[in-house]
Design an enzyme around this catalytic site. Structure first.
Site, PDB file in Angstrom:
ATOM      1  N   CYS A   7      21.809  16.206   6.066  1.00 45.48           N
ATOM      2  CA  CYS A   7      22.105  15.317   4.936  1.00 45.48           C
ATOM      3  C   CYS A   7      23.585  15.446   4.575  1.00 45.48           C
ATOM      4  O   CYS A   7      24.231  14.448   4.234  1.00 45.48           O
ATOM      5  CB  CYS A   7      21.219  15.641   3.732  1.00 45.48           C
ATOM      6  SG  CYS A   7      19.527  15.035   3.873  1.00 45.48           S
ATOM      7  N   ASP A  30      26.305  17.140  19.409  1.00 41.18           N
ATOM      8  CA  ASP A  30      25.816  18.480  19.088  1.00 41.18           C
ATOM      9  C   ASP A  30      26.985  19.461  19.167  1.00 41.18           C
ATOM     10  O   ASP A  30      27.801  19.413  20.094  1.00 41.18           O
ATOM     11  CB  ASP A  30      24.707  18.887  20.071  1.00 41.18           C
ATOM     12  CG  ASP A  30      23.918  20.091  19.574  1.00 41.18           C
ATOM     13  OD1 ASP A  30      22.732  19.924  19.253  1.00 41.18           O
ATOM     14  OD2 ASP A  30      24.494  21.197  19.501  1.00 41.18           O
ATOM     15  N   ASN A  87      12.331  18.858  18.305  1.00 45.46           N
ATOM     16  CA  ASN A  87      11.636  20.116  18.063  1.00 45.46           C
ATOM     17  C   ASN A  87      10.946  20.046  16.708  1.00 45.46           C
ATOM     18  O   ASN A  87      11.518  19.542  15.740  1.00 45.46           O
ATOM     19  CB  ASN A  87      12.628  21.283  18.112  1.00 45.46           C
ATOM     20  CG  ASN A  87      13.186  21.484  19.507  1.00 45.46           C
ATOM     21  OD1 ASN A  87      12.445  21.429  20.480  1.00 45.46           O
ATOM     22  ND2 ASN A  87      14.490  21.689  19.608  1.00 45.46           N
ATOM     23  N   HIS A  98      15.658  18.674   9.422  1.00 43.11           N
ATOM     24  CA  HIS A  98      15.906  17.239   9.183  1.00 43.11           C
ATOM     25  C   HIS A  98      15.659  16.590  10.537  1.00 43.11           C
ATOM     26  O   HIS A  98      16.343  16.937  11.512  1.00 43.11           O
ATOM     27  CB  HIS A  98      17.344  17.031   8.688  1.00 43.11           C
ATOM     28  CG  HIS A  98      17.734  15.601   8.398  1.00 43.11           C
ATOM     29  ND1 HIS A  98      18.350  15.202   7.222  1.00 43.11           N
ATOM     30  CD2 HIS A  98      17.621  14.465   9.154  1.00 43.11           C
ATOM     31  CE1 HIS A  98      18.589  13.891   7.265  1.00 43.11           C
ATOM     32  NE2 HIS A  98      18.162  13.423   8.437  1.00 43.11           N
ATOM     33  N   HIS A 100      15.518  15.153  13.948  1.00 46.26           N
ATOM     34  CA  HIS A 100      16.614  14.779  14.854  1.00 46.26           C
ATOM     35  C   HIS A 100      16.100  14.737  16.282  1.00 46.26           C
ATOM     36  O   HIS A 100      15.223  15.518  16.666  1.00 46.26           O
ATOM     37  CB  HIS A 100      17.798  15.748  14.733  1.00 46.26           C
ATOM     38  CG  HIS A 100      17.446  17.193  14.922  1.00 46.26           C
ATOM     39  ND1 HIS A 100      16.869  17.946  13.937  1.00 46.26           N
ATOM     40  CD2 HIS A 100      17.579  18.024  15.992  1.00 46.26           C
ATOM     41  CE1 HIS A 100      16.665  19.184  14.373  1.00 46.26           C
ATOM     42  NE2 HIS A 100      17.084  19.252  15.627  1.00 46.26           N
ATOM     43  N   HIS A 102      17.331  15.078  20.136  1.00 42.63           N
ATOM     44  CA  HIS A 102      18.380  15.462  21.072  1.00 42.63           C
ATOM     45  C   HIS A 102      18.371  14.432  22.207  1.00 42.63           C
ATOM     46  O   HIS A 102      17.318  14.189  22.810  1.00 42.63           O
ATOM     47  CB  HIS A 102      18.095  16.837  21.689  1.00 42.63           C
ATOM     48  CG  HIS A 102      18.045  17.974  20.704  1.00 42.63           C
ATOM     49  ND1 HIS A 102      19.063  18.884  20.588  1.00 42.63           N
ATOM     50  CD2 HIS A 102      17.099  18.343  19.810  1.00 42.63           C
ATOM     51  CE1 HIS A 102      18.741  19.785  19.663  1.00 42.63           C
ATOM     52  NE2 HIS A 102      17.551  19.487  19.177  1.00 42.63           N
TER      53      HIS A 102
HETATM   54  P1  AMP Z   1      16.976  22.237  16.660  1.00 45.70           P
HETATM   55  O1  AMP Z   1      16.802  23.598  17.247  1.00 45.70           O
HETATM   56  O2  AMP Z   1      16.178  21.190  17.379  1.00 45.70           O
HETATM   57  O3  AMP Z   1      16.753  22.234  15.165  1.00 45.70           O
HETATM   58  O4  AMP Z   1      18.471  21.851  16.951  1.00 45.70           O
HETATM   59  C1  AMP Z   1      19.493  21.881  16.018  1.00 45.70           C
HETATM   60  C2  AMP Z   1      20.741  21.477  16.755  1.00 45.70           C
HETATM   61  O5  AMP Z   1      21.752  21.212  15.814  1.00 45.70           O
HETATM   62  C3  AMP Z   1      21.287  22.560  17.709  1.00 45.70           C
HETATM   63  O6  AMP Z   1      21.367  22.020  19.025  1.00 45.70           O
HETATM   64  C4  AMP Z   1      22.675  22.879  17.125  1.00 45.70           C
HETATM   65  O7  AMP Z   1      23.632  23.138  18.124  1.00 45.70           O
HETATM   66  C5  AMP Z   1      22.986  21.616  16.351  1.00 45.70           C
HETATM   67  N1  AMP Z   1      23.906  21.794  15.221  1.00 45.70           N
HETATM   68  C6  AMP Z   1      23.864  22.744  14.265  1.00 45.70           C
HETATM   69  N2  AMP Z   1      24.852  22.557  13.375  1.00 45.70           N
HETATM   70  C7  AMP Z   1      25.538  21.463  13.786  1.00 45.70           C
HETATM   71  C8  AMP Z   1      26.671  20.756  13.287  1.00 45.70           C
HETATM   72  N3  AMP Z   1      27.321  21.141  12.178  1.00 45.70           N
HETATM   73  N4  AMP Z   1      27.115  19.682  13.967  1.00 45.70           N
HETATM   74  C9  AMP Z   1      26.496  19.287  15.097  1.00 45.70           C
HETATM   75  N5  AMP Z   1      25.398  19.888  15.608  1.00 45.70           N
HETATM   76  C10 AMP Z   1      24.928  20.972  14.968  1.00 45.70           C
HETATM   77 ZN    ZN Z   2      18.331  16.244   5.408  1.00 44.50          ZN
END
Ligand code: AMP
Ligand code: ZN
Length: 120
Positions: A7, A30, A87, A98, A100, A102
């Site tokens: 957010c 990412d 995930n 939140h 997302h 990939h």
């Molecule tokens: P998940 O494990 O599916 O929740 O993946 C979260 C993803 O968010 C991971 O691949 C992180 O590398 C990525 N991530 C975390 N912080 C940031 C950020 N500030 N900007 C871009 N990607 C991020």
């Molecule tokens: Zn959010």
């Protein structure tokens, strides 16, 4: 949602590298890429995960799928192939609560993920 990293990214309070920006969805690189193309596609509104969304949000889900395909085209992996992963919860390793997706590609991706069903 207060305290939610993504957010914060949508609000512009946390920096990100935009790939796509639509009325309802945002896509950004990412921070720790696992493939040459590794983009996260998120709804601008806060949703915890795919567990918290359903057919009542069919329009938004369609927007997310359109955004995923637009990212793949933009990143030039639509033809070579790519993987879409979301995930959900602890066992899947969901770090950011939140929703997302990939979008990964640009190299040959192995399947299945490491480990065996028996717990390896
Ligand atoms: P998940 O494990 O599916 O929740 O993946 C979260 C993803 O968010 C991971 O691949 C992180 O590398 C990525 N991530 C975390 N912080 C940031 C950020 N500030 N900007 C871009 N990607 C991020
Ligand atoms: Zn959010």
């Amino acid at each position: 949602m207060e305290g939610c990293l993504f957010c914060g990214i949508v609000a512009g309070d946390v920096p990100s590298t935009a790939v796509l920006d639509t009325e309802t969805c945002y896509a950004f690189r990412d921070i720790n890429p696992a493939a040459p193309v590794h983009v996260l596609v998120i709804p601008k509104e806060h949703i915890d995960s795919l567990e918290a969304v359903g057919s009542s949000q069919a329009v938004l889900l369609g927007d997310l799928i359109d955004a995923i395909r637009a990212v793949a085209a933009k990143e030039d992996v639509a033809e070579s192939g790519y993987r879409v992963v979301t995930n959900i919860g602890e066992d899947a390793g969901q770090l950011v609560k939140h929703l997302h997706f990939h979008v990964m590609g640009g190299r040959s991706l192995r399947w299945p993920p490491k480990g065996s069903e028996a717990g390896g």
